[in-house]
Write an enzyme that holds these catalytic residues in place. Structure first.
Site, PDB file in Angstrom:
ATOM      1  N   GLY A   1       0.810  -1.220   0.000  1.00 29.95           N
ATOM      2  CA  GLY A   1       0.000   0.000   0.000  1.00 29.95           C
ATOM      3  C   GLY A   1       0.840   1.266   0.000  1.00 29.95           C
TER       4      GLY A   1
ATOM      5  N   LEU B   1      -0.977 -16.405   9.748  1.00 26.92           N
ATOM      6  CA  LEU B   1       0.161 -16.369   8.822  1.00 26.92           C
ATOM      7  C   LEU B   1       1.247 -17.311   9.351  1.00 26.92           C
ATOM      8  CD1 LEU B   1       1.746 -14.857   6.479  1.00 26.92           C
ATOM      9  CD2 LEU B   1       2.486 -13.241   8.248  1.00 26.92           C
TER      10      LEU B   1
ATOM     11  N   TYR C   1     -14.378   1.113  10.170  1.00 26.76           N
ATOM     12  CA  TYR C   1     -12.960   1.498  10.228  1.00 26.76           C
ATOM     13  C   TYR C   1     -12.595   1.954  11.643  1.00 26.76           C
ATOM     14  CZ  TYR C   1      -8.585   3.808   8.859  1.00 26.76           C
ATOM     15  OH  TYR C   1      -7.260   4.184   8.743  1.00 26.76           O
TER      16      TYR C   1
END
Ligand code: UDP
Length: 309
Positions: free
Chosen positions: A10, A61, A145
């Site tokens: 990003g 992960l 958010y």
């Protein structure tokens, strides 16, 4: 050191990758490409100290080698972007923080969560110090958010308390610079894109709402200082140079002669009326303050967007 950046494709993550590589570290970027553009890390391909893993951090992960630093910057960040994918935004920040904190715990790595000025919601105090608890609408269109970041902050502090750790929180205020997504709907790319195309500049509402814009290089320096400090935070990282959006549009008009007239569109729901960081803590604890003036940072940003329009 070996540094893992979640969200490293990003806007902010790719600048952080550049900075850490420049400082001589190894960088592993993890990104699901939901908003990041591979163009942002194109120049790093072939660098032996750099690697990229495509993965959505809302899932655990598996990391097979030890890393020393984990930065969690993975999130949609523009209001139109996160409002289109509210569930994804909640879980990337929330579950993402949980999984990456577990990675940090298992490898004894330092961890930093990129929180936001949005935890202050529509603030009733200005500037906002870290001690202010905020004024967030928990069920409004921005809550996916705001509450995701608040949940992420709570998760970091819960890990700190449970495991006696020093995982870190920064609160990022509006940031701009090259590699912003021209089409993500935020005010900086919107107005610069419109001006370069000779279109009217869309100011929402009467333009009296304020934001304080920090150039990306300054912000990245603040993030790195935080990671290498002994501070837990939260610490605000932003530029206290507060402008009304009307004023900001006038600055764009001054810098880009092809800009059309300013036109007003309705103010989106729950749009905060004011936002300015109190950076006393960053100044005293991190010896950090922003250096780049708005006009100078915008010139660099405009030069980047000129290659895109
Ligand atoms: N805004 C605007 N015109 C645009 C895009 C945004 O006037 O084309 C306003 C928006 O309503 C807000 C401010 O600019 O008051 C900053 O919006 P942005 O989406 O960049 O980020 P936010 O700080 O709201 O998360």
């Amino acid at each position: 050191m070996r540094c893992l950046i979640a969200g490293g494709v990003g806007f902010l993550g790719s600048h952080l990758a550049d900075r850490l590589l420049k400082d001589g570290h190894e960088v592993i970027v993890v990104d699901d490409l939901s908003s990041g553009n591979m163009r942002n890390i194109e120049h790093l391909k072939g660098n032996p100290s750099f690697s990229f893993v495509r993965h959505d951090v809302s899932e655990p992960l598996q990391v097979s080698i030890r890393v020393d630093r984990i930065y969690h910057l993975a999130s949609l960040a523009s209001p139109p972007g996160y409002q289109k994918r509210p569930v994804h935004t909640l879980i990337t920040n929330g579950f993402g923080a949980y999984h990456l904190l577990n990675n940090a715990l298992s490898m004894d790595a330092r961890f930093l969560f990129a929180s936001t000025s949005e935890v202050y919601g529509d603030p009733s105090v200005n500037p906002q110090p870290e001690s202010y608890w905020g004024n967030v609408n928990p069920v409004g269109i921005r809550s996916c958010y705001d509450e995701a970041k608040r949940f992420g902050e709570a998760m970091v502090m819960a890990f700190n308390r449970k495991h006696d750790k020093q995982y870190k929180l920064i609160r990022i205020f509006n940031t701009y610079g090259p590699r912003m997504d021209l089409r993500d709907g935020r005010v900086v790319p919107n107005l610069i894109g419109q001006a370069l195309r000779g279109e009217p500049l869309t100011v929402y509402g009467d333009g009296s709402q304020t934001r304080s814009f920090c150039y990306v290089d300054d912000l990245i320096d603040g993030i790195v200082r935080m990671m290498e400090s002994e501070e837990v935070g939260p610490i605000n990282i932003g530029n206290p140079d507060e402008r009304t959006i009307q004023e900001f549009a006038q600055v764009i008009k001054k810098l880009i002669p092809t800009a059309g007239p300013i036109t007003h569109l309705p103010l989106p729901k729950d749009d905060p009326l004011q936002r300015r960081p109190d950076i006393t803590l960053a100044r005293t604890k991190l010896h950090w303050e922003p250096k780049v003036k708005l006009d100078d940072g915008l010139r660099k940003t405009i030069a980047y967007f000129e290659t895109m329009v």
